[in-house]
Scaffold this motif. Structure first.
Motif, PDB file in Angstrom:
ATOM      1  N   GLY A 120     106.550  23.739  23.172  1.00  0.00           N
ATOM      2  CA  GLY A 120     106.888  23.102  24.422  1.00  0.00           C
ATOM      3  C   GLY A 120     108.173  22.594  24.508  1.00  0.00           C
ATOM      4  N   THR A 121     108.419  21.799  23.371  1.00  0.00           N
ATOM      5  CA  THR A 121     109.851  21.175  23.342  1.00  0.00           C
ATOM      6  C   THR A 121     111.001  21.682  22.448  1.00  0.00           C
ATOM      7  OG1 THR A 121     108.458  19.431  21.880  1.00  0.00           O
ATOM      8  CG2 THR A 121     108.710  19.058  24.186  1.00  0.00           C
ATOM      9  N   ASP A 122     110.280  22.096  21.161  1.00  0.00           N
ATOM     10  CA  ASP A 122     111.075  22.279  20.020  1.00  0.00           C
ATOM     11  C   ASP A 122     110.704  23.490  19.196  1.00  0.00           C
ATOM     12  OD1 ASP A 122     113.145  21.920  18.186  1.00  0.00           O
ATOM     13  OD2 ASP A 122     112.568  19.604  17.719  1.00  0.00           O
ATOM     14  N   LEU A 123     111.329  23.814  18.182  1.00  0.00           N
ATOM     15  CA  LEU A 123     110.808  24.871  17.157  1.00  0.00           C
ATOM     16  C   LEU A 123     109.630  24.215  16.223  1.00  0.00           C
ATOM     17  CD1 LEU A 123     113.986  26.734  16.401  1.00  0.00           C
ATOM     18  CD2 LEU A 123     112.093  27.357  17.553  1.00  0.00           C
ATOM     19  N   GLU A 124     108.654  24.920  15.936  1.00  0.00           N
ATOM     20  CA  GLU A 124     107.742  24.523  15.043  1.00  0.00           C
ATOM     21  C   GLU A 124     107.670  25.413  13.691  1.00  0.00           C
ATOM     22  OE1 GLU A 124     105.972  21.629  15.345  1.00  0.00           O
ATOM     23  OE2 GLU A 124     105.135  22.026  13.301  1.00  0.00           O
ATOM     24  N   PRO A 125     107.681  24.956  12.484  1.00  0.00           N
ATOM     25  CA  PRO A 125     108.091  23.674  11.984  1.00  0.00           C
ATOM     26  C   PRO A 125     109.687  23.201  12.436  1.00  0.00           C
ATOM     27  CG  PRO A 125     108.241  25.063  10.210  1.00  0.00           C
ATOM     28  CD  PRO A 125     107.763  25.874  11.428  1.00  0.00           C
ATOM     29  N   PRO A 126     110.076  22.299  12.407  1.00  0.00           N
ATOM     30  CA  PRO A 126     111.436  21.846  12.929  1.00  0.00           C
ATOM     31  C   PRO A 126     112.570  21.990  11.654  1.00  0.00           C
ATOM     32  CG  PRO A 126     110.253  19.813  12.554  1.00  0.00           C
ATOM     33  CD  PRO A 126     109.129  20.969  12.485  1.00  0.00           C
ATOM     34  N   TYR A 127     111.988  22.032  10.735  1.00  0.00           N
ATOM     35  CA  TYR A 127     112.656  22.559   9.509  1.00  0.00           C
ATOM     36  C   TYR A 127     111.804  23.165   8.409  1.00  0.00           C
ATOM     37  CZ  TYR A 127     111.082  17.948   7.527  1.00  0.00           C
ATOM     38  OH  TYR A 127     110.561  16.781   7.103  1.00  0.00           O
ATOM     39  N   ASN A 128     112.605  23.740   7.196  1.00  0.00           N
ATOM     40  CA  ASN A 128     111.810  24.257   6.262  1.00  0.00           C
ATOM     41  C   ASN A 128     111.767  23.221   5.152  1.00  0.00           C
ATOM     42  OD1 ASN A 128     110.776  25.694   4.251  1.00  0.00           O
ATOM     43  ND2 ASN A 128     112.005  27.649   4.532  1.00  0.00           N
TER      44      ASN A 128
END
Lengths: 356, 187, 230
Positions: free
Chosen positions: C199-207
């Motif tokens: 809904g708001t961001d990418l998942e996961p936000p980083y690797n």
């Protein structure tokens, strides 16, 4: 198709439904380069947005600068000196040459002529980019315009070099026209493909060469006469059919007109200041303005709402590329899938501007 | 190029009013389609720019004359609103611009779509829907355009909170250092 | 062969398995028309001079990337001739331009499709860190959050000359690779998880394999704020 597709112009995706090879439905998908330009601009001072406008339509940073400067100059009334006006026209027309020449290269690339015409086009483009670099210090992201003038004067000898480039350019155009305009493959791939009617073009807000190819001679340089365009003699080429070939040819002809303007401007340019009396702190009174110019891709407009602070309350770009894409579906229906790529190429989009 | 006069429009639609500061005609609610149809008949055939503007709830200080006839400064709360702005031109007469605005509330943002009249509104109204969350009644294909479909919220609204991005100012100072001390998110 | 035959006899005796020749001996041999080399060297030499980049333009930098391949700058002089439209045939990905959150999953997916060995040049400020658009809500703050980057090429946009230089750096890097230890040869095709939209961001936000959040001045890693109940 896309967003990573070799023939699309940047990261643009089309959901295409096919019946055999015929397009029966097409939905463009945007947003892969949505860089929040407008939101960022609302959080910074007016002048700080200027370098961001370069990155909108990254072929034509000069005209983007101009559109933004034009809008901002309406907010606080600044007189632009004569020499700056001339230089603006020269830069804008050089930009138009850069844009059209690269577009034609990419367009022929889309048709399947991989490489060679594009290399020719980029060869000419480099010459103009050299001029930009000498004037502003950067090849692509010039950031050369300021509210009320230009950042700095052109270096010594620049005008002569510009004249030289302008004089040589028609020779290249001749060569290019000889190579392409009567090429049998180009004729059969573009004539009658992707027709756009006059009525639909007006209703859909199509602007720039695409509108003129559909038979409407509407050029903001003639209509608005912004800057000092009323001083130059030039013609507005327009097409009749509104197919891909017309759009291609309108651009080829427009380059010749740009050279006419350049020749006149380079002959008449006076000496003098290049910066008007702009306030040191740009803090306009509350107002709403809309400034627009005839960019190489169409009407590029900036809508600014000032609220008395050094930051714009609302900053909006009217992107010609996005709005020209409105009719993509109408033009592609019933055509072959290979032609859809050609039609997209003939619209001339830049994703930095479509998604901002 | 001459501007399109707004007076005939005001004459035709008595409840529309002219906003001097914004140089725009505020179209009454629910009549945008009628106004647009009338304008189209007048030859305003080109809708150049469509955009939204978000106004948060704000406190406005204004001077009024009270009952006793004295001047007094009153603070009143201006409710938040969203304007949808249309810049109209006429290609036929080569005139323009005429700015019309549709006003709506922030909570239940809903205006009439002008896409059936000017095709150029199609993508731009979708953009306003995406970024401002304005519902366009009668829009043929209202989907998110720039953000992905699952996205929640409307980023161009002034109170949109940006996602946390693990960003760190290498040398925090001034405002940002203050924020950090207070334990606020730094983006 | 005639002149150098004596040298040749002398030096070949010195070669034992696992031992490298010193440069002087090798130079002498080359003068004699004999090339003695290691598999590593030969392998890396051929790889570094036939880098096949992916035709993958994202934003402004893509134009400069194209310009560096055209006649004035001519990238093919340095052994990077063919731009490949399909990831299956490419081994260098030039991430040229702003990676938005909407585009990030596709970038990772394309990377996953590339065969080993593969390299990444992060071209331009945007691909490195988000650049001028860093504060944007839809801009990924650097492609190195999801993918391992080999060469960072700063600039906005970098000049074509800089693109050529970054290619040279990459070639140096390839030449130094040890083919026995390199992950490209030991691990098989590297594939990284493709982020998904929420809904708001990418998942996961980083690797976490390739990137970890920076530390703030107190030495603590930056963590997201705790969600408060609405």
């Amino acid at each position: 198709m896309g967003p990573h597709h070799p023939s699309t112009h940047g990261v643009f995706r089309m959901d295409v439904k096919l019946d055999g090879e015929t397009v029966v439905d097409l939905k463009p998908v945007f947003g892969y380069l949505h860089r929040n330009h407008e939101k960022l601009a609302e959080d910074m001072s007016y002048l700080a947005s200027m370098p961001f406008t370069d990155r909108l339509d990254y072929f034509n940073s000069m005209t983007n600068n101009w559109a933004y400067a034009l809008a901002a100059e309406q907010l606080v009334e600044i007189e632009v000196p004569e020499r700056a006006e001339y230089l603006r026209v020269i830069m804008a027309e050089l930009t138009r040459l850069v844009n059209h020449v690269s577009l034609v290269g990419f367009f022929v690339n889309d048709l399947g002529a991989l490489g060679t015409p594009l290399l020719y086009a980029f060869r000419e483009r480099e010459k103009i980019l050299d001029l930009f670099e000498q004037a502003s210090g950067a090849r692509m992201m010039c950031n050369y315009f300021r509210f009320g003038g230009l950042r700095c004067d052109v270096p010594e000898g620049w005008l002569d070099r510009a004249r030289e480039v302008t004089d040589r350019f028609p020779k290249f155009l001749d060569e290019y026209e000889q190579l392409l305009c009567e090429n049998e493959i180009i004729l059969s791939r573009t004539q009658g493909i992707g027709k756009l009617s006059r009525e639909l073009a007006i209703s859909a807000g199509i602007t720039g060469p695409m509108l003129r190819a559909s038979g409407v001679a509407y050029d903001l340089r003639k209509v608005d006469k912004y800057g000092i365009y009323d001083r130059f003699k030039f013609r507005v080429p327009y097409g009749e059919e509104g197919d891909c070939y017309d759009r291609f040819m309108v651009r080829m002809l427009e380059m010749r007109e740009s050279i006419q303007i350049l020749k006149q401007a380079l002959a008449d340019i006076p000496e003098g200041d290049i910066m008007g009396k702009a306030p040191r702190v740009f803090k306009p009174k509350p107002a709403e303005v809309y400034g627009r110019i005839e960019g190489p891709k169409g009407e590029l407009g900036f809508y600014l709402i000032a609220d008395g602070t050094p930051k714009p309350y609302r900053y909006r770009v009217r992107p010609p590329s996005l709005i020209n894409l409105t009719v993509l579906r109408d033009m592609c229906l019933g055509q072959k899938i290979a032609d859809a790529v050609v039609i997209l190429g003939s619209i001339d989009i830049v994703l930095g501007e479509v998604d901002r | 190029m001459s501007e399109i006069s707004h007076e005939p429009l005001l004459k035709e639609f008595s409840d529309a009013h002219w906003d001097e500061a914004a140089c725009a005609v505020i179209v009454p609610e629910g009549k945008a389609r009628a106004v647009a149809e009338w304008l189209l008949e007048q030859g305003v055939d080109y809708c150049s720019n469509v955009t939204g503007v978000d106004y948060l709830e704000s406190e406005v200080k204004e001077k009024i004359n009270n009952e006793a006839g004295e001047e007094e400064t009153v603070t009143r709360t201006e409710p938040g609103r969203i304007d949808v702005v249309y810049h109209l031109y006429s290609m036929r007469d080569q005139t323009g611009p005429l700015v019309i605005k549709q006003r709506t509330s922030r909570e239940n943002a809903q205006v009439e779509s002008l896409t059936p009249l000017w095709r150029s509104c199609e993508l731009q109204e979708r953009e306003v829907f995406d970024l401002f969350g304005v519902d366009f009644k009668g829009h043929p294909d209202q989907r998110r355009i720039l953000m992905w479909d699952e996205f929640e919220g409307h980023p161009m609204r002034k109170d949109f909170v940006e996602p946390f991005d693990y960003e760190w100012e290498p040398t925090p100072h001034d405002e940002i250092l203050e924020k950090h001390k207070k334990g606020k998110v730094i983006v | 062969m005639v002149e150098g035959s004596a040298d040749l006899e002398m030096t070949t005796q010195n070669i034992s398995p696992g031992m490298d020749l010193d440069d002087k001996t090798r130079a002498e041999l080359e003068r004699a028309g004999v090339i003695v080399t290691r598999v590593d060297f030969l392998y890396n030499w051929s790889r570094s001079n036939s880098v096949w980049p992916l035709t993958f333009g994202l934003a402004c930098c893509a134009i400069e990337m194209i310009a560096s391949a055209t006649s004035r700058f001519d990238m093919s002089r340095f052994g990077s001739e063919v731009f490949r439209p399909t990831p299956r045939q490419a081994d260098l990905m030039i991430v040229s331009g702003t990676v938005t959150k909407k585009m990030a999953p596709q970038v990772v997916r394309i990377y996953n499709q590339m065969p080993e060995p593969k390299w990444i040049i992060a071209m331009g400020a945007c691909a490195i860190s988000g650049g001028p658009f860093k504060q944007g809500y839809n801009v990924l703050k650097g492609i190195d959050r999801y993918l391992p980057v080999d060469v960072y090429l700063p600039g906005c946009p970098p000049r074509p000359e800089a693109v050529l230089q970054s290619l040279n750096y990459l070639q140096n890097k390839i030449n130094d690779q040890d083919i026995k230890a390199d992950p490209a040869f030991t691990k098989g095709r590297r594939q990284y998880p493709v982020p998904e939209f929420t809904g708001t961001d990418l998942e996961p936000p980083y690797n976490p394999e390739v990137w970890s959040p920076p530390e703030n001045p107190n030495g603590e890693p930056v963590v997201p704020p705790k969600k408060t109940a609405a």
